[in-house]
Design an enzyme around this catalytic site. Structure first.
Site, PDB file in Angstrom:
ATOM      1  N   THR A  11       0.389  -1.390  -0.432  1.00 35.05           N
ATOM      2  CA  THR A  11      -0.001  -0.263   0.035  1.00 35.05           C
ATOM      3  C   THR A  11       0.952   1.353   0.001  1.00 35.05           C
ATOM      4  O   THR A  11       0.088   2.063  -0.554  1.00 35.05           O
ATOM      5  CB  THR A  11      -0.516   0.344   1.425  1.00 35.05           C
ATOM      6  OG1 THR A  11      -1.502  -1.126   1.217  1.00 35.05           O
ATOM      7  CG2 THR A  11      -1.919   1.062   1.649  1.00 35.05           C
ATOM      8  N   THR A  83       1.729  -4.233   4.540  1.00 32.61           N
ATOM      9  CA  THR A  83       1.263  -4.426   5.877  1.00 32.61           C
ATOM     10  C   THR A  83       0.762  -5.558   6.713  1.00 32.61           C
ATOM     11  O   THR A  83       0.284  -6.209   7.891  1.00 32.61           O
ATOM     12  CB  THR A  83       0.555  -3.076   6.030  1.00 32.61           C
ATOM     13  OG1 THR A  83      -0.589  -2.904   6.227  1.00 32.61           O
ATOM     14  CG2 THR A  83       1.218  -1.303   6.892  1.00 32.61           C
TER      15      THR A  83
END
Length: 164
Positions: A11, A83
Site C-alpha cells: 500500500t 502491512t
C-alpha cells in the site's frame, strides 16, 4: 551510512490508475524517491524487486527477497512491504538467521493519498538503523520500531500495536 532499500510494493507505493479506476502497485520507486530526496547524509541503494500487494506475495517471492538480502554486501536493510503479511515475511526472514539489521516498513494508506504515515514509518526505520542495534528483524510502524515478534496489526482498529 549506506542503506539498501528493497521495495516489494504494498500500500505504501499504491497509486490510483484512472484508466482502470483502481489503486494499483506500480513497478517504480516514485513514493520512495520523494522521501529519499530529503535525506542528505545517507547513501541509498534502491532495489525494486516484487511490486505486489502483500496479500499476493508468495513463499517463492519471500525466497527471492531472502536471496536479495543475502547477496547484498550491506548489513543495513529497509524493506518496504505491505502491512497485511509483513508478519509472515518477518518470521520467514528471521528463521533464515541473516547476519544483518533488517527493518520492514509500510503504510496503511498509500503515500500518493496521504504522505505522513509512509514518510514517518520510513524515517523511523532510517533513524533506527543509525542507532547501535543488534542484527535482527524489526518492524517500523506507527511511531514504533521493535522486534517483529512484538508488533502486530490490529485489524479491528487499523493500527499496529505493541504486544506484551
Amino acid at each position: 551510512m549506506k542503506i539498501t532499500v528493497i521495495n516489494t510494493g504494498g500500500t505504501f507505493n499504491k497509486r490510483y490508475n484512472p484508466l482502470k479506476g483502481e489503486l494499483e502497485v506500480p513497478k517504480d520507486n516514485i513514493a520512495l524517491d520523494e522521501i529519499i530526496e530529503s535525506c542528505f547524509n545517507i547513501d541509498f541503494e534502491i532495489k525494486n524487486i516484487i511490486s505486489k500487494d502483500s496479500l499476493e506475495i508468495t513463499n517463492e517471492d519471500r525466497e527471492f527477497l531472502y536471496e536479495t538480502i543475502k547477496d547484498s554486501s550491506n548489513e543495513n536493510i529497509i524493506i518496504v512491504h505491505g502491512t497485511d503479511t509483513v508478519d509472515i515475511t518477518s518470521r520467514f526472514l528471521d528463521d533464515k538467521k541473516l547476519n544483518k539489521k533488517i527493518v520492514l516498513t509500510g503504510a496503511m494508506v498509500p503515500m500518493s493519498i496521504k504522505k505522513v504515515e509512509a514518510t514517518l514509518n520510513f524515517a523511523q526505520a532510517i533513524g533506527f538503523l543509525n542507532a547501535q542495534i543488534e542484527n535482527g528483524v524489526y518492524i517500523s510502524m506507527h511511531g514504533c520500531v521493535i522486534n517483529h515478534e512484538k508488533l502486530s496489526k490490529n485489524r479491528e482498529i487499523g493500527q499496529f500495536l505493541v504486544s506484551n
